[in-house]
Design a protein around this motif. Structure first.
Motif, PDB file in Angstrom:
ATOM      1  N   ASP A 146       2.288   1.954  -3.422  1.00 14.79           N
ATOM      2  CA  ASP A 146       1.333   2.472  -4.394  1.00 14.79           C
ATOM      3  C   ASP A 146       1.132   3.985  -4.285  1.00 14.79           C
ATOM      4  O   ASP A 146       0.525   4.598  -5.169  1.00 14.79           O
ATOM      5  CB  ASP A 146      -0.027   1.775  -4.235  1.00 14.79           C
ATOM      6  CG  ASP A 146      -0.088   0.432  -4.955  1.00 14.79           C
ATOM      7  OD1 ASP A 146       0.710   0.236  -5.888  1.00 14.79           O
ATOM      8  OD2 ASP A 146      -0.920  -0.407  -4.586  1.00 14.79           O
ATOM      9  N   PHE A 150      -8.077   1.101   0.658  1.00 13.29           N
ATOM     10  CA  PHE A 150      -8.004  -0.357   0.735  1.00 13.29           C
ATOM     11  C   PHE A 150      -9.383  -0.980   0.524  1.00 13.29           C
ATOM     12  O   PHE A 150      -9.503  -2.045  -0.085  1.00 13.29           O
ATOM     13  CB  PHE A 150      -7.440  -0.806   2.082  1.00 13.29           C
ATOM     14  CG  PHE A 150      -7.223  -2.290   2.160  1.00 13.29           C
ATOM     15  CD1 PHE A 150      -6.119  -2.877   1.553  1.00 13.29           C
ATOM     16  CD2 PHE A 150      -8.139  -3.114   2.798  1.00 13.29           C
ATOM     17  CE1 PHE A 150      -5.915  -4.244   1.590  1.00 13.29           C
ATOM     18  CE2 PHE A 150      -7.955  -4.489   2.848  1.00 13.29           C
ATOM     19  CZ  PHE A 150      -6.825  -5.056   2.238  1.00 13.29           C
ATOM     20  N   GLY A 165      -0.803  -3.074  -4.453  1.00 11.85           N
ATOM     21  CA  GLY A 165      -1.743  -3.659  -3.497  1.00 11.85           C
ATOM     22  C   GLY A 165      -2.298  -4.977  -3.972  1.00 11.85           C
ATOM     23  O   GLY A 165      -2.436  -5.927  -3.189  1.00 11.85           O
ATOM     24  N   SER A 182      -3.451   0.255  -8.538  1.00 11.06           N
ATOM     25  CA  SER A 182      -3.776  -0.868  -7.655  1.00 11.06           C
ATOM     26  C   SER A 182      -2.770  -2.010  -7.759  1.00 11.06           C
ATOM     27  O   SER A 182      -2.924  -3.025  -7.085  1.00 11.06           O
ATOM     28  CB  SER A 182      -5.177  -1.419  -7.990  1.00 11.06           C
ATOM     29  OG  SER A 182      -6.176  -0.445  -7.845  1.00 11.06           O
ATOM     30  N   ARG A 199       0.835  -1.200   0.000  1.00 11.90           N
ATOM     31  CA  ARG A 199       0.000   0.000   0.000  1.00 11.90           C
ATOM     32  C   ARG A 199       0.874   1.256   0.000  1.00 11.90           C
ATOM     33  O   ARG A 199       0.575   2.232  -0.679  1.00 11.90           O
ATOM     34  CB  ARG A 199      -0.915   0.001   1.235  1.00 11.90           C
ATOM     35  CG  ARG A 199      -1.946  -1.117   1.227  1.00 11.90           C
ATOM     36  CD  ARG A 199      -3.008  -0.881   0.178  1.00 11.90           C
ATOM     37  NE  ARG A 199      -3.795   0.294   0.469  1.00 11.90           N
ATOM     38  CZ  ARG A 199      -4.473   0.984  -0.423  1.00 11.90           C
ATOM     39  NH1 ARG A 199      -4.441   0.624  -1.693  1.00 11.90           N
ATOM     40  NH2 ARG A 199      -5.190   2.035  -0.073  1.00 11.90           N
TER      41      ARG A 199
END
Length: 421
Positions: free
Chosen positions: A69, A210, A353, A350, A66
């Protein structure tokens, strides 16, 4: 179009991937001498090589992915830092005096390696168009066979010459130096985007929450099928990878050095050829019809079943090694095609993740429980199978190969509808 192999940055990332798998695989070839000195069971060996590593690898992987990203994150420097961490923890495995200390060091290796693949895949995918992406990711994936080759062969030879502790120390430290090189010489594509105002950045490069990421992944039938197929395939391959080393030492009575060189060449040459061929076939045949990106993967998994059964039943270790080599080529076809599909199913923002979620399930189930459950089963059937228990466990693993092949075929039917340019 410029060849992917001309990029020095991609070569450096491939070397990082090599150390990633070297530090992961070295424990497999050193398992038998570790067991003898520390008086461990097969179940403890499975826990040390599998679940202890993978649990923290997957748990830490989500927040790191995360973070990678975020538009402000320099992924190359993140990779360099995590490389230094897991290399240091690999060296510390050689200082362990009991099972608890060894387990703690392996947990540290897993936590460090969590910062390798998700940001690397994201960075590579931002650097190459879809037509070149299978080859670029497959080239990065060459670190798997090279790391396995070096980890198994050098680990075994160093254990024969100096001992298993020295093997961990010698092979763990070079990663710190490579981390400095990656920090300096691997460019971050986002530095170009940073020249523009954030509001001008394409929406596809703004990372989702998320919750939105999870919703995006769960809405993709292709993602769910791909994850199920690769997870089951990894469960079998990681389990076989650890226990094939024990098989060669325990059944064919090879030394760790001979077994390590043999299986290192099998993994290095076989999986390397397979990874290159898989990327080439995916680029060539999947460009017009994307369902054919995974066709070569399905064919390889089906072919690996009889090859593995012959290898495990062979009376001579040389015959076994030859068929394990052929099976490794067939099994190694998946890396480039699978991660090309994964990176194409989701938005660019994305990718890190999605890779982390994908690897969380794949490694927790595959790497975590594969070696562990193979060891539990080996202990369970030892009363009647005796020293042959590991052979029967490997037979069972080989016979399950058609199941992930079927799931990959089902995934291929969704690719034309779900993959992005």
């Amino acid at each position: 179009m410029r060849s992917v192999y001309a990029s020095g940055a991609l070569w450096l990332l491939m070397l990082v991937s090599t150390l990633n798998f070297l530090d992961r695989q070295i424990a497999s070839i050193l398992a038998e001498p570790i067991k003898r000195e520390l008086l461990l069971s097969d179940t403890q060996i499975g826990l040390m090589t599998g679940l202890a590593f993978s649990a923290f690898y997957t748990i830490v992987g989500i927040p790191i992915a995360r973070y990678s990203d975020r538009p402000s994150t320099n992924r190359s420097r993140l990779i360099a830092i995590m490389l230094a961490i897991w290399s240091t923890m690999t060296a510390l495995c050689g200082l362990a005096q009991n099972f608890g200390q060894l387990l703690a060091a392996r947990i540290g290796v897993g936590a460090g390696e969590a910062g390798c693949t998700p940001p690397s895949h994201s960075l590579i995918s931002d650097s190459y168009p879809l037509a070149q992406r299978p080859q670029a990711l497959a080239f990065y994936g060459m670190g798997l066979p090279l790391g396995s080759l070096l980890g198994l062969s050098l680990g075994g030879l160093l254990a024969d010459a100096f001992g298993w502790r020295e093997a961990f120390l010698i092979l763990g430290l070079p990663g710190i130096a490579l981390g400095l090189v990656v920090w300096r010489y691997v460019p971050e594509p986002r530095t170009v985007w940073a020249k523009f105002e954030r509001d001008a950045m394409p929406a596809e490069h703004v990372p989702p929450s998320f919750k939105d990421l999870f919703a995006e992944l769960m809405a993709s039938r292709a993602f769910l099928l791909l994850m199920a197929a690769f997870t089951l395939g990894s469960f079998l391959s990681y389990g076989k990878g650890v226990w094939q080393a024990v098989f060669m030492i325990r059944i064919h009575h090879l030394s760790p050095g001979v077994a390590g060189v043999t299986l290192g060449l099998v993994a290095g040459i076989g999986t390397g050829v397979g990874a290159w061929a898989g990327g080439w076939c995916a680029s060539r045949y999947g460009a017009k019809n994307r369902k054919h990106i995974l066709t070569v993967v399905v064919m390889g998994l089906i072919a690996s079943v009889p090859l593995s059964l012959i290898a495990y039943s062979a009376p001579d270790w040389r015959v076994a090694a030859f068929f394990l080599l052929a099976g490794a080529v067939a099994s190694g076809l998946s890396y480039g095609p699978v991660f090309t599909c994964l990176q194409g199913i989701v938005r660019p923002s994305s990718r890190g993740g999605a890779t982390a979620v994908f690897l969380l399930v794949q490694n927790l189930v595959g790497l975590g429980f594969g070696p562990l459950l193979f060891g539990v089963l080996s202990d369970a059937i030892t009363p009647w199978a005796g020293g042959q228990s590991v052979r029967y466990v490997l037979y069972a693993a080989a016979l399950l190969g058609p199941i992930p092949a079927f799931l990959f075929w089902r995934t291929s039917l969704r690719l034309n509808a779900e993959m992005r340019q």
